[in-house]
Scaffold this active site. Structure first.
Site, mmCIF file in Angstrom:
data_model
loop_
_atom_site.group_PDB
_atom_site.id
_atom_site.type_symbol
_atom_site.label_atom_id
_atom_site.label_comp_id
_atom_site.label_asym_id
_atom_site.label_seq_id
_atom_site.Cartn_x
_atom_site.Cartn_y
_atom_site.Cartn_z
ATOM 1 N N ILE A 16 0.835 -1.200 0.000
ATOM 2 C CA ILE A 16 0.000 0.000 0.000
ATOM 3 C C ILE A 16 0.872 1.254 0.000
ATOM 4 O O ILE A 16 0.383 2.365 0.207
ATOM 5 C CB ILE A 16 -0.979 0.038 1.186
ATOM 6 N N PRO A 42 2.552 4.399 -1.616
ATOM 7 C CA PRO A 42 3.114 5.284 -0.595
ATOM 8 C C PRO A 42 2.080 5.914 0.331
ATOM 9 O O PRO A 42 2.325 6.999 0.884
ATOM 10 C CB PRO A 42 3.752 6.374 -1.460
ATOM 11 N N ASP A 43 0.917 5.306 0.499
ATOM 12 C CA ASP A 43 -0.179 5.960 1.222
ATOM 13 C C ASP A 43 0.216 6.431 2.621
ATOM 14 O O ASP A 43 -0.053 7.577 3.010
ATOM 15 C CB ASP A 43 -1.375 5.009 1.320
ATOM 16 N N HIS A 44 0.817 5.544 3.405
ATOM 17 C CA HIS A 44 1.163 5.920 4.782
ATOM 18 C C HIS A 44 2.227 7.019 4.800
ATOM 19 O O HIS A 44 2.207 7.890 5.667
ATOM 20 C CB HIS A 44 1.649 4.693 5.552
ATOM 21 N N GLY A 70 0.640 10.365 3.895
ATOM 22 C CA GLY A 70 -0.049 10.905 5.061
ATOM 23 C C GLY A 70 0.902 11.625 5.990
ATOM 24 O O GLY A 70 0.602 12.708 6.513
#
Length: 810
Positions: free
Chosen positions: A573, A575-577, A580
């Site tokens: 997942i 670069p979602d984190h 954020g």
């Protein structure tokens, strides 16, 4: 040095006036770079002759591209800390500083009289940020590591690769780059606390822990691929990476599609000519299509095979089918989109050397906060910095070292955040603020539910959702009604921050763009995150993480070359984190600036440009040496042995990375192969690379006879970077994580047992651990928020509920 035209002047950036002394060396150097991009004065301290990272590969024309990209925007001085006078000069410099970044091995600065405790006793307002591989405490404290060992131990490697084949190392330096962003977040949290209390802090950042929390977290919110299930409930082996986000060859490359919703499938069905074998309405369901994936994907593959990428992208966008081309790094560097946005630019990266380089993480008030000038030459600013020292702006009468029992606090208490974020990146950004004490109100609506509320079990709250939305409250509000829009504006008037990650233009279409909301509240900070950025030719394309990775060149690099169609990023997942956290750092920087200006502003983050920035040196090298940025699998480029080695047991592996001759000698001793040391062909890195098969066979035969933890501990005892491939389920018993209180338990209503959940982003002295309140049901706090924040009466609330403007749980 001239200020580059494609970046803001430092004085207009939010961290202007903040001074950072930066001794980060070889790991997380992008932490100081990001603070510099946001306007901080960052002073890079190097030893005589320059930092070791100045000689780190890749080197072009005598310039380390790693050093050049991680130290742009900083000023540079030389100090010899072996000398008493230069240690005194450093202390005088730190008297003028707000934040001190250091990456020395634990205890090294204590030996010089410059350890965190000593500094905090004499400089009680200083924020000392220590970034080490495993933290300042715990049984792994003195271990050594590399990017690959962190990816192995941090749970990333175990989920990367093709089923039945060796796990595959992701490309780039993602572990250290992700840790750098989280370290910047931790540093600004401690600095914010300093602004309120006068007390500095010692922030203990462990790259191991930050990798496990931020890159592909096993105990964090997951994307659509997880179905709300925690990773430790998944298969032991690597899952098939191409099932949910399949990739197809086409006439001039590859494309990837994401068919998640009924509407998207209907677009694809029509595009295929409505084939009878897939006409049954049951195929509207994702799990039914999965069962028929072999037939369906075969049909799509044949349909795509004779068409070019541009044709497929145009038709897919027109029909509502999420689709992206797999770009190469060369394609990315020539992309009209990233060039138009200023996400890439041609710049002087060292005297006499120019290249095309990613410019930075974020836009502030619509302007890139990024690359302003090249990295300093060795000692370039020594004279002007050391003769221009001035006293720090704020003195502190707080106690020097915070004793045990001193009250700790959460630095964002008193902030109110309206959280419109959805799925992963939206959830993470709001949670980061909620964990640190902000009142985060998740604004949501049943007609357009957050996709992260969906789960395979059908429950409204899954473990994944709980991890992403703990400590928030939920307000059910219909923003597609005029009354809902007016209520939201009233909330904005009483709030500090608005967060969103919709397709660009969505809030403007609702009458809730920044230009409108700043009239309601001039102090408002508003942040948006999107797949490809809020402007540019591709900004309105449908954006999912897998499509972002394809468009940024990452998918094509994350590839097992030993099999056809061996693309392996379908489970991650990233670069979602990270995106954020990038947004959180920039929002907090604007909140810090608001203390001076009493004005808010905007933050905009592109997930694709997050990837580009984290691989800055690789893209820069590609611009200078075309073809250099390509898939390399599990083979290190600069020394050997560097790879992933099979261990005793079923699908057990250990990453080992020899960095230099000292590591090589230690390795030969540990595996009891003195004959290798006597082989003159292997005396240097070039010889070991040339004879890689020989050294790989020697190490591989040794690891194959031992379980992975024994391999890891045995090599670490000799000082060789080694990390076992750790699965998420193994985190819970990891002695280092247990010793450092990495986990706590969250009591989430509806779940059968307490949920193990990550604790804080770092270890602080003055900051309290996050409160662990459960994630909310949709609309659970509607009445409470409307009464408390808006002052609505019970009768008014009932009327708005009856009309559908407000919502609460059934």
């Amino acid at each position: 040095m001239a200020v580059s035209a494609f970046s803001q002047e430092g004085s207009s950036l939010p961290l202007a006036g903040v001074r950072v002394v930066d001794m980060a060396e070889g790991k997380a150097e992008m932490c100081g770079r990001y603070l510099a991009d946001l306007g901080a004065e960052v002073i890079r301290v190097e030893p005589p002759g320059g930092a070791a990272s100045r000689f780190r590969e890749p080197v072009v024309n005598g310039v380390s591209l790693y050093f050049a990209t991680r130290n742009a925007g900083k000023r540079g001085i030389v100090l010899d800390l072996e000398k008493v006078d230069d240690r005194a000069r450093l202390l005088r410099l730190l008297e003028t500083a707000d934040i001190f970044l250091e990456t020395e091995r634990p205890g090294a600065l204590d030996e010089l009289g410059l350890g965190a405790r000593t500094l905090r006793e004499s400089l009680p307002s200083l924020v000392v940020v220590s970034i080490s591989d495993f933290g300042q405490t715990g049984p792994y404290r003195d271990w050594v590591a590399t990017n690959w060992t962190h990816l192995a131990m941090g749970g990333v490697l175990s989920r990367s690769g093709m089923p039945g084949r060796p796990p595959l190392m992701p490309p780039g330096g993602l572990a250290y780059e992700s840790a750098a962003v989280q370290a910047a977040w931790a540093a600004l949290l401690a600095y914010t606390n300093r602004l309120d209390t006068g007390r500095g802090d010692h922030v203990d950042c462990s790259v191991y822990e930050m990798t496990a929390q931020s890159l592909d977290p096993g105990f964090g919110i997951g994307g659509s691929a997880t179905g709300g299930r925690p990773p430790y409930e998944g298969p032991r082996g690597r899952p098939r990476p191409g099932l949910l986000y399949p990739i197809f060859p086409c006439a001039d490359g590859h494309v990837r599609i994401c068919l998640l919703s009924k509407r998207q499938w209907r677009g694809m069905f029509g595009w295929l000519g409505e084939p009878a074998e897939f006409a049954d309405p049951e195929f509207d369901k994702l799990h039914v299509r999965f069962k028929a994936a072999e037939r369906l994907y075969g049909l799509i593959g044949r349909f795509f095979a004779e068409r070019g990428k541009e044709e497929l992208l145009a038709d897919g966008q027109r029909l509502g089918v999420p689709i992206a081309a797999l770009l190469t790094p060369a394609d990315v560097l020539q992309s009209e989109h990233f060039l138009a946005r200023g996400g890439l630019a041609d710049a002087e990266i060292a005297p006499g050397l120019r290249g095309r380089v990613p410019t930075g993480y974020a836009e502030i008030n619509g302007v890139r906060a990024g690359f302003r000038h090249r990295a300093p030459s060795v000692g370039e600013h020594t004279a002007e910095v050391l003769t221009g020292e001035a006293p720090a702006d704020e003195a502190s009468s707080a106690s020097a070292w915070i004793p045990a029992g001193t009250e700790r606090r959460r630095p964002l208490e008193g902030l109110r955040v309206l959280d419109l974020g959805v799925i992963v990146v939206g959830a993470e950004l709001g949670r980061l603020f909620a964990d640190q004490g902000a009142e985060v109100i998740k604004v949501e609506n049943k007609a357009f539910p957050d996709g992260s509320r969906q789960s395979t079990s059908g429950a409204e709250i899954s473990p994944s959702f709980a991890w992403g939305h703990r400590n928030k409250v939920s307000l059910g509000l219909n923003l597609r009604s005029s009354e809902g829009v007016e209520l939201f504006k009233r909330l904005v008037a009483e709030s500090d921050v608005v967060l969103s990650n919709f397709k660009p233009g969505t809030l403007e279409s609702l009458g809730l763009g920044y230009e409108v909301l700043k009239q309601v509240n001039p102090r408002l900070v508003m942040a948006d995150s999107s797949a490809l950025g809020s402007s540019g030719p591709w900004s309105r394309r449908m954006g999912y993480g897998p499509l972002v990775r394809a468009s940024a060149g990452l998918t094509g690099l994350w590839r097992d070359l030993g099999v056809d169609n061996g693309f392996c990023d379908g489970v991650t997942i990233y670069p979602d984190h990270i995106a954020g956290r990038v947004g959180a750092v920039a929002v907090l920087a604007l909140l810090i600036a608001r203390r001076r200006s009493d004005r808010g502003g905007t933050v905009s983050v592109s997930q694709a440009e997050t990837i580009l920035t984290q691989m800055s040196d690789d893209f820069l090298r590609e611009s200078l040496e075309p073809g250099s940025f390509r898939p390399r699998g599990n083979t290190g480029e600069w020394d050997a042995p560097q790879g992933v080695y099979a261990c005793a047991g079923d699908d057990e592996w250990c990453a080992v990375t020899v960095r230099d001759d000292a590591d090589w000698r230690a390795l030969c001793s540990a595996i009891e192969r003195p004959d290798l040391l006597e082989d003159v062909r292997l005396a240097g890195s070039a010889g070991r690379v040339a004879h890689r098969a020989l050294v790989d066979e020697a190490l591989g035969s040794w690891t194959a006879a031992r379980p992975p933890r024994a391999v890891m501990t045995g090599l670490q005892a000799a000082g060789v970077p080694a990390g076992m491939m750790q699965r998420v389920v193994e985190y819970l018993d990891d002695p280092q994580l247990r010793a450092r209180d990495f986990f706590r338990e969250l009591d989430q209503p509806g779940l059968a047992a307490p949920l193990p959940t990550e604790n804080a982003p770092a270890t602080f002295q003055g900051l309290a651990d996050p409160e662990l309140r459960p994630a909310p049901r949709m609309g659970e706090h509607t009445r409470e928020v409307c009464a408390k924040v808006l002052g609505l009466s019970d009768a008014e609330i009932e009327s708005l509920l009856a009309s559908g403007v407000l919502e609460e749980p059934a």
